[in-house]
Scaffold this motif. Structure first.
Motif, PDB file in Angstrom:
ATOM      1  N   ALA A 121      71.718  76.592  26.620  1.00 18.00           N
ATOM      2  CA  ALA A 121      71.716  75.163  26.969  1.00 18.00           C
ATOM      3  C   ALA A 121      72.072  75.000  28.442  1.00 18.00           C
ATOM      4  O   ALA A 121      71.409  74.239  29.171  1.00 18.00           O
ATOM      5  CB  ALA A 121      72.689  74.391  26.091  1.00 18.00           C
ATOM      6  N   GLY A 122      73.073  75.703  28.897  1.00 11.50           N
ATOM      7  CA  GLY A 122      73.474  75.636  30.301  1.00 11.50           C
ATOM      8  C   GLY A 122      72.398  76.168  31.229  1.00 11.50           C
ATOM      9  O   GLY A 122      72.103  75.564  32.273  1.00 11.50           O
ATOM     10  N   ASP A 123      71.802  77.289  30.850  1.00 12.03           N
ATOM     11  CA  ASP A 123      70.736  77.877  31.669  1.00 12.03           C
ATOM     12  C   ASP A 123      69.525  76.953  31.750  1.00 12.03           C
ATOM     13  O   ASP A 123      68.926  76.801  32.822  1.00 12.03           O
ATOM     14  CB  ASP A 123      70.313  79.237  31.108  1.00 12.03           C
ATOM     15  CG  ASP A 123      71.385  80.300  31.239  1.00 12.03           C
ATOM     16  OD1 ASP A 123      72.386  80.081  31.968  1.00 12.03           O
ATOM     17  OD2 ASP A 123      71.229  81.360  30.588  1.00 12.03           O
ATOM     18  N   MET A 124      69.175  76.343  30.635  1.00 17.72           N
ATOM     19  CA  MET A 124      68.027  75.448  30.614  1.00 17.72           C
ATOM     20  C   MET A 124      68.304  74.186  31.429  1.00 17.72           C
ATOM     21  O   MET A 124      67.418  73.694  32.137  1.00 17.72           O
ATOM     22  CB  MET A 124      67.643  75.123  29.168  1.00 17.72           C
ATOM     23  CG  MET A 124      67.082  76.335  28.434  1.00 17.72           C
ATOM     24  SD  MET A 124      66.962  76.149  26.644  1.00 17.72           S
ATOM     25  CE  MET A 124      65.542  75.074  26.523  1.00 17.72           C
ATOM     26  N   ALA A 125      69.531  73.685  31.355  1.00 15.19           N
ATOM     27  CA  ALA A 125      69.895  72.503  32.149  1.00 15.19           C
ATOM     28  C   ALA A 125      69.863  72.835  33.639  1.00 15.19           C
ATOM     29  O   ALA A 125      69.372  72.040  34.447  1.00 15.19           O
ATOM     30  CB  ALA A 125      71.277  71.995  31.742  1.00 15.19           C
ATOM     31  N   ALA A 126      70.373  74.016  34.004  1.00 13.30           N
ATOM     32  CA  ALA A 126      70.358  74.423  35.409  1.00 13.30           C
ATOM     33  C   ALA A 126      68.927  74.583  35.910  1.00 13.30           C
ATOM     34  O   ALA A 126      68.604  74.187  37.033  1.00 13.30           O
ATOM     35  CB  ALA A 126      71.142  75.721  35.591  1.00 13.30           C
ATOM     36  N   ALA A 127      68.055  75.143  35.087  1.00 12.49           N
ATOM     37  CA  ALA A 127      66.651  75.309  35.475  1.00 12.49           C
ATOM     38  C   ALA A 127      65.977  73.949  35.637  1.00 12.49           C
ATOM     39  O   ALA A 127      65.207  73.745  36.574  1.00 12.49           O
ATOM     40  CB  ALA A 127      65.906  76.152  34.441  1.00 12.49           C
ATOM     41  N   ALA A 128      66.284  73.025  34.740  1.00 11.02           N
ATOM     42  CA  ALA A 128      65.710  71.675  34.833  1.00 11.02           C
ATOM     43  C   ALA A 128      66.208  70.976  36.092  1.00 11.02           C
ATOM     44  O   ALA A 128      65.445  70.291  36.773  1.00 11.02           O
ATOM     45  CB  ALA A 128      66.059  70.865  33.595  1.00 11.02           C
ATOM     46  N   GLU A 129      67.482  71.171  36.430  1.00 11.95           N
ATOM     47  CA  GLU A 129      68.048  70.555  37.634  1.00 11.95           C
ATOM     48  C   GLU A 129      67.371  71.122  38.880  1.00 11.95           C
ATOM     49  O   GLU A 129      67.050  70.393  39.811  1.00 11.95           O
ATOM     50  CB  GLU A 129      69.555  70.787  37.691  1.00 11.95           C
ATOM     51  CG  GLU A 129      70.205  70.129  38.884  1.00 11.95           C
ATOM     52  CD  GLU A 129      71.716  70.297  38.897  1.00 11.95           C
ATOM     53  OE1 GLU A 129      72.289  70.154  39.990  1.00 11.95           O
ATOM     54  OE2 GLU A 129      72.309  70.580  37.850  1.00 11.95           O
ATOM     55  N   THR A 130      67.137  72.425  38.881  1.00 15.30           N
ATOM     56  CA  THR A 130      66.473  73.069  40.012  1.00 15.30           C
ATOM     57  C   THR A 130      65.060  72.512  40.187  1.00 15.30           C
ATOM     58  O   THR A 130      64.621  72.271  41.313  1.00 15.30           O
ATOM     59  CB  THR A 130      66.417  74.596  39.799  1.00 15.30           C
ATOM     60  OG1 THR A 130      67.755  75.079  39.708  1.00 15.30           O
ATOM     61  CG2 THR A 130      65.696  75.288  40.936  1.00 15.30           C
ATOM     62  N   GLN A 131      64.383  72.296  39.074  1.00 19.98           N
ATOM     63  CA  GLN A 131      63.001  71.784  39.131  1.00 19.98           C
ATOM     64  C   GLN A 131      62.940  70.322  39.551  1.00 19.98           C
ATOM     65  O   GLN A 131      62.039  69.922  40.273  1.00 19.98           O
ATOM     66  CB  GLN A 131      62.301  71.962  37.782  1.00 19.98           C
ATOM     67  CG  GLN A 131      61.991  73.400  37.470  1.00 19.98           C
ATOM     68  CD  GLN A 131      61.364  73.543  36.090  1.00 19.98           C
ATOM     69  OE1 GLN A 131      61.167  72.595  35.368  1.00 19.98           O
ATOM     70  NE2 GLN A 131      61.044  74.782  35.736  1.00 19.98           N
ATOM     71  N   GLY A 158      65.712  68.464  40.823  1.00 18.41           N
ATOM     72  CA  GLY A 158      66.638  68.114  41.894  1.00 18.41           C
ATOM     73  C   GLY A 158      67.740  67.152  41.471  1.00 18.41           C
ATOM     74  O   GLY A 158      68.554  66.746  42.275  1.00 18.41           O
ATOM     75  N   SER A 159      67.766  66.799  40.191  1.00 19.50           N
ATOM     76  CA  SER A 159      68.829  65.923  39.697  1.00 19.50           C
ATOM     77  C   SER A 159      69.579  66.592  38.566  1.00 19.50           C
ATOM     78  O   SER A 159      68.995  67.341  37.797  1.00 19.50           O
ATOM     79  CB  SER A 159      68.257  64.580  39.247  1.00 19.50           C
ATOM     80  OG  SER A 159      67.367  64.769  38.170  1.00 19.50           O
ATOM     81  N   PRO A 160      70.893  66.353  38.467  1.00 21.90           N
ATOM     82  CA  PRO A 160      71.671  67.006  37.424  1.00 21.90           C
ATOM     83  C   PRO A 160      71.253  66.586  36.032  1.00 21.90           C
ATOM     84  O   PRO A 160      70.879  65.452  35.788  1.00 21.90           O
ATOM     85  CB  PRO A 160      73.122  66.547  37.697  1.00 21.90           C
ATOM     86  CG  PRO A 160      73.080  65.606  38.830  1.00 21.90           C
ATOM     87  CD  PRO A 160      71.672  65.464  39.306  1.00 21.90           C
ATOM     88  N   VAL A 161      71.295  67.559  35.112  1.00 24.46           N
ATOM     89  CA  VAL A 161      71.023  67.344  33.711  1.00 24.46           C
ATOM     90  C   VAL A 161      72.246  67.797  32.961  1.00 24.46           C
ATOM     91  O   VAL A 161      72.801  68.857  33.247  1.00 24.46           O
ATOM     92  CB  VAL A 161      69.773  68.158  33.262  1.00 24.46           C
ATOM     93  CG1 VAL A 161      69.516  67.970  31.776  1.00 24.46           C
ATOM     94  CG2 VAL A 161      68.565  67.742  34.066  1.00 24.46           C
ATOM     95  N   ALA A 162      72.706  67.028  31.989  1.00 27.86           N
ATOM     96  CA  ALA A 162      73.901  67.395  31.207  1.00 27.86           C
ATOM     97  C   ALA A 162      73.697  68.723  30.511  1.00 27.86           C
ATOM     98  O   ALA A 162      72.620  69.006  30.005  1.00 27.86           O
ATOM     99  CB  ALA A 162      74.227  66.304  30.194  1.00 27.86           C
ATOM    100  N   ALA A 163      74.741  69.549  30.484  1.00 28.54           N
ATOM    101  CA  ALA A 163      74.703  70.833  29.791  1.00 28.54           C
ATOM    102  C   ALA A 163      76.048  71.086  29.164  1.00 28.54           C
ATOM    103  O   ALA A 163      77.071  70.704  29.707  1.00 28.54           O
ATOM    104  CB  ALA A 163      74.346  71.961  30.745  1.00 28.54           C
ATOM    105  N   GLY A 164      76.026  71.764  28.011  1.00 30.13           N
ATOM    106  CA  GLY A 164      77.253  72.036  27.257  1.00 30.13           C
ATOM    107  C   GLY A 164      77.886  73.234  27.642  1.00 30.13           C
ATOM    108  O   GLY A 164      78.240  74.053  28.187  1.00 30.13           O
TER     109      GLY A 164
END
Length: 167
Positions: A149-159, A161-167
């Motif tokens: 979940a954290g890795d996917m949120a970080a990847a989404a944020e990178t793509q 440019g805005s933060p995505v919540a992650a557990g």
């Protein structure tokens, strides 16, 4: 009966017996071994696959019911030679022991994270409750899903440019 469906992104057309279970179709006709036969009663989840993105226990779905559908197995999660984040997290966090339940658990986790990208521990445990592991206490499985979940949120944020919540 003739069925046409998509398995891991590849179109297929096969003649099947009307009573052939999807899990047996995947294993015997498609040569895909990740979906395991553990119980034939939907109790263990070792046969979990995604049908049109939805988690399904393939031991109680007929292959003819999958006609026209898109099936994804654990073999189909990886893309471009890269493991899916859930697969990678299970590897990093040692979310497996004997490995029998792992493909089904990974598919259930992938579905869970698609539905809820930021689950807490209780939501993860509830989300995988239909998939049984006889070797672990689920601690590393839960950690792996949290990591994914954290890795996917970080990847989404990178793509984006805005933060995505992650557990």
């Amino acid at each position: 009966m003739q069925i046409e469906l998509t398995v891991n992104g590849a179109p297929r057309s096969d003649e099947v017996e009307p009573r052939l279970l999807l899990v047996h179709y995947l294993r015997q006709r498609c040569g895909l071994r990740a979906a395991n036969v553990g119980c034939d009663t939907t109790s263990c989840g070792a046969c979990t696959v995604l049908v049109n993105g939805r988690s399904v226990k393939s031991c109680t779905m007929l292959a003819v019911q999958a006609a026209g559908q898109e099936i994804t197995t654990a073999e189909g999660l990886a893309a471009g030679g890269e493991m899916h984040p859930v697969q990678q997290a299970f590897r990093q966090e040692h979310g497996l022991q004997c490995g029998f339940c792992t493909p089904g658990m990974i598919m259930q986790a992938a579905w869970l994270l698609a539905d809820n990208p930021d689950p807490d521990e209780a939501e993860i445990r509830t989300g995988i409750s239909g998939n049984l592991c006889r070797c672990t206490g689920y601690v590393n499985i839960v950690k792996a899903i949290q990591q994914a979940a954290g890795d996917m949120a970080a990847a989404a944020e990178t793509q984006t440019g805005s933060p995505v919540a992650a557990g």
